[in-house]
Design an enzyme around this catalytic site. Structure first.
Site, mmCIF file in Angstrom:
data_model
loop_
_atom_site.group_PDB
_atom_site.id
_atom_site.type_symbol
_atom_site.label_atom_id
_atom_site.label_comp_id
_atom_site.label_asym_id
_atom_site.label_seq_id
_atom_site.Cartn_x
_atom_site.Cartn_y
_atom_site.Cartn_z
ATOM 1 N N LYS A 1 79.959 45.922 43.307
ATOM 2 C CA LYS A 1 80.087 45.907 44.771
ATOM 3 C C LYS A 1 79.696 44.526 45.307
ATOM 4 O O LYS A 1 80.374 43.948 46.154
ATOM 5 C CB LYS A 1 79.209 46.992 45.412
ATOM 6 C CG LYS A 1 79.595 48.403 45.047
ATOM 7 C CD LYS A 1 80.987 48.751 45.538
ATOM 8 C CE LYS A 1 81.434 50.150 45.190
ATOM 9 N NZ LYS A 1 82.854 50.375 45.430
ATOM 10 N N TYR B 1 77.100 48.960 38.350
ATOM 11 C CA TYR B 1 77.889 49.482 39.474
ATOM 12 C C TYR B 1 77.586 48.680 40.741
ATOM 13 O O TYR B 1 78.494 48.204 41.433
ATOM 14 C CB TYR B 1 77.565 50.972 39.696
ATOM 15 C CG TYR B 1 78.055 51.483 41.028
ATOM 16 C CD1 TYR B 1 79.414 51.671 41.270
ATOM 17 C CD2 TYR B 1 77.153 51.762 42.070
ATOM 18 C CE1 TYR B 1 79.864 52.123 42.503
ATOM 19 C CE2 TYR B 1 77.599 52.211 43.299
ATOM 20 C CZ TYR B 1 78.955 52.386 43.512
ATOM 21 O OH TYR B 1 79.402 52.825 44.745
ATOM 22 N N SER C 1 78.441 49.334 49.431
ATOM 23 C CA SER C 1 77.387 50.345 49.333
ATOM 24 C C SER C 1 76.044 49.740 49.699
ATOM 25 O O SER C 1 75.810 48.535 49.493
ATOM 26 C CB SER C 1 77.336 50.834 47.878
ATOM 27 O OG SER C 1 76.169 51.578 47.655
#
Ligand code: NAD
Ligand code: UD1
Length: 332
Positions: A151, A147, A123
């Protein structure tokens, strides 16, 4: 055969359509924690192709091991995971456990079964907030929530896997803001509960399911004061995975690639485009800035063009129109 984890989800389902339309064989692994059980059947209806879907957890070693022994898998596209930024701040350990253990479990099985091609859903959130725009793959990394760190960490795990096995090939695709839906209106983004992201929220306001959009800040240093993002049609994004797969088969080692359009669009421009596409009003009010948001974020797309031959084709109006068609067909 390609294993698609999270293939019933928003981006995964559109990628399954692209893969099947390109004549690839796939098997889907999904636990339907954030998707509907009827999505695989809709994918089959769109493509007129058959494929198996296994209901199971990517974090469970037995499930994944059985999958690798039952199917002749030669590549994995890994979408499955948790993705709500706010929830990740409240439940960081859940995010680290689910997202990291899912990836590590897959990679261990791949190692044991000699599978060496991996495409990962990363992302733009891995880029630090203070970078100049546009963001290139060399921009400084740094995250502001668990989050994002999952990644970031999975990218580092993939670097390690590639170093340990010189025959291994991984591509981490750094998505910008995927919106829109398949032209059939059968699959799209349908978040459970009240949406956090802009487009699903706008779509529900236009449909009369929510009263009014809160525009988070109109005093940013942008042309109209509202936040600017790089929105990319989910079907363009899906096509990017097909190109990344070919790329992964022709090389070894890891690479990181932005998938965006390179163009920024403001919140108010999205509101106007959605009104035009749907013929409906989107009432909005200006609200305070949302914590953690930045003014502007868009991709440098040169590398995707150079190494994948990828170029986004759809514009904002196409994205809004397809999202509208999908929303009209949902009944919540
Ligand atoms: P999504 O939630 O729609 O899809 C994820 C799918 O994985 C769902 O079908 C869910 O049921 C499944 N899943 C979740 N945990 C699982 C588990 N433990 N085992 C098996 N299946 C599981 O999300 P999406 O928007 O399609 O995103 C796909 C990937 O792309 C995610 O990894 C996400 O973090 C990443 N990503 C998404 C965006 C975005 O804006 N949508 C942006 C950047 C990156
Ligand atoms: C979100 C995620 C990010 C993820 C990205 C791509 C958060 C905090 N960040 O970022 O990790 O990589 O999606 O999917 O969730 N907006 C409003 N009103 C709303 C909702 C949004 O004005 O009700 C504005 C936001 O302030 C922002 C823009 O719309 O300027 C886009 O917001 P959103 O869709 O949530 O995406 P990102 O903030 O880019």
């Amino acid at each position: 055969m390609i294993l698609v984890t999270g293939g019933a989800g928003y981006i995964g389902s559109h990628t399954c359509v692209e893969l099947l339309n390109a004549g690839k064989e796939i098997v889907v692994l999904d636990n339907f924690s954030n998707s509907s059980r009827d999505v695989p059947e809709k994918i089959a209806r769109i493509t007129k192709k058959e494929f198996d879907t296994i209901e199971g957890d990517v974090c469970d070693p037995e499930t994944v091991r059985k999958l690798f022994s039952d199917y002749p898998i030669d590549a994995v596209i890994h979408f499955a995971g948790l993705k709500a930024v706010g929830e990740s701040v409240e439940k960081p350990l859940l995010y680290y456990r689910e997202n990291l253990s899912g990836a590590v479990n897959l990679l261990e099985c791949m190692r044991d079964f000699g599978v060496k091609r991996f495409i990962f859903s990363s992302s733009a959130t891995v880029y630090a907030a203070d970078n100049p725009m546009p963001l290139t793959e060399e921009s400084r990394l740094g995250c502001t929530n668990p989050y994002g760190w999952t990644k970031f960490m999975i990218e580092r795990i993939l670097e390690g896997a590639c170093k340990a096995d010189p025959g291994f090939s991984a591509v981490a695709l750094r998505y910008f803001n995927p919106i829109g839906a398949h032209e059939s209106g059968l699959i799209g983004e349908d978040p459970k509960g009240i949406p956090n992201n802009l487009l699903p929220y706008v779509a529900r306001v236009a449909a009369g399911k929510l009263d009014c959009l809160s525009v988070f800040g109109d005093d940013y240093d942008t042309p109209d004061g509202t936040g600017v993002r790089d929105y990319i049609h989910v079907c363009d994004l899906a096509r990017g995975h097909l190109l990344a797969l070919d790329y992964a088969f022709g090389r070894t080692g890891i690479d990181f690639i932005n998938l965006g359009t390179g163009k920024g669009t403001s919140v108010l421009e999205i509101v106007r485009a959605y009104e035009e596409a749907s013929g409906k009003k989107v009432p909005y009010r200006i609200a305070p800035r949302r914590a953690g948001d930045i003014a502007t974020c868009y991709a440098d797309t040169e590398k995707a063009k150079r190494v994948l031959g990828f170029c986004a084709q759809y514009g904002i109006l196409d994205m809004c129109y397809s999202a509208y068609r999908f929303t009209e067909g949902t009944d919540d």
